[in-house]
Design an enzyme around this catalytic site. Sequence first.
Site, mmCIF file in Angstrom:
data_model
loop_
_atom_site.group_PDB
_atom_site.id
_atom_site.type_symbol
_atom_site.label_atom_id
_atom_site.label_comp_id
_atom_site.label_asym_id
_atom_site.label_seq_id
_atom_site.Cartn_x
_atom_site.Cartn_y
_atom_site.Cartn_z
ATOM 1 N N HIS A 27 -3.776 -4.841 0.246
ATOM 2 C CA HIS A 27 -3.300 -5.254 1.580
ATOM 3 C C HIS A 27 -3.460 -6.767 1.728
ATOM 4 C CE1 HIS A 27 -2.624 -1.486 3.892
ATOM 5 N NE2 HIS A 27 -3.535 -0.967 3.067
ATOM 6 N N CYS A 85 0.830 -1.211 0.000
ATOM 7 C CA CYS A 85 0.000 0.000 0.000
ATOM 8 C C CYS A 85 0.863 1.260 0.000
ATOM 9 C CB CYS A 85 -1.011 -0.033 1.151
ATOM 10 S SG CYS A 85 -2.328 1.180 0.907
ATOM 11 N N GLU A 99 -2.118 -8.640 3.796
ATOM 12 C CA GLU A 99 -2.112 -9.017 5.228
ATOM 13 C C GLU A 99 -3.485 -8.836 5.872
ATOM 14 O OE1 GLU A 99 -1.272 -6.177 4.007
ATOM 15 O OE2 GLU A 99 -1.324 -4.549 5.467
#
Length: 262
Positions: A230, A125, A232
């Site tokens: 993202h 990001c 994660e």
Amino acid sequence: MARPTRVGVSACFFHADPERPVFKGKTLLYVEESMLQWLMARRALPVLLPRVGKTRAQPASALTYDDLLSDVDGLLLQGGSDVAPQSYGEEPLRPEWAGDASRDRYEIDLVNRAILSDKPVLGVCRGIQILNVALGGTLYQDIATQHPDHRTHRDWQVYDQLRHEVDIEPGSWLAARQLDSEVTVNSVHHQAIKDLAPSLEVEARSVPDGLVEAVRYRDSGVFAYGVQWHPEFQRASETELLSPFPVLEGFLEAIASRRQRR
Ligand code: MN
């Protein structure tokens, strides 16, 4: 079993705030937890890398960024606040788009030193944006006003549940790591790459507005990769999204191949 891979993680900053009830007036460096869990899911040990030589009240660091990087195997740049337009030679078009120039300086130093010392870099990001800026590219300060015909890339109400399709470039590194040419990713970003740095190439673009969503360093001797989404944040149940692991595993493989050479 071999020791875990050590991944240096650049910090997010809570700058000193005289109104904060705890750590009043103190600067906090932090990592968002799902980033730690994502790394650990593949035996990578996250190591928070502090800022060097920028605090006034404390004794000067006896360690340099090269010292910090010498003890980790790779560098991961987390998401967070906007990048300051001054970091790529512009003035903020609105005060609220001023970004975080001191975090930029710290992360740009880390990226440059990591590339020079042959440590793989992965940017998430804000991290893809810092990678682009560190290598000479620029950003849209605000997608909504500067990119005509944009789709929505950030919506606070739904946050990481906002999704869109991305087209993966044929023949790219990412295309070789997973089967589909069009995949769905999450989207939680206010800024995006405008002018691509000369040393980077595009790996994936948003559909239908064409915004850059993944980049890779052109020279195959350097591993530096960035994704605008993202990975994660993705839950195991979100199987309709591109798996978060091909990119992480590729980063860790690049690290492993360098560790073997040393
Ligand atoms: Mn997006």
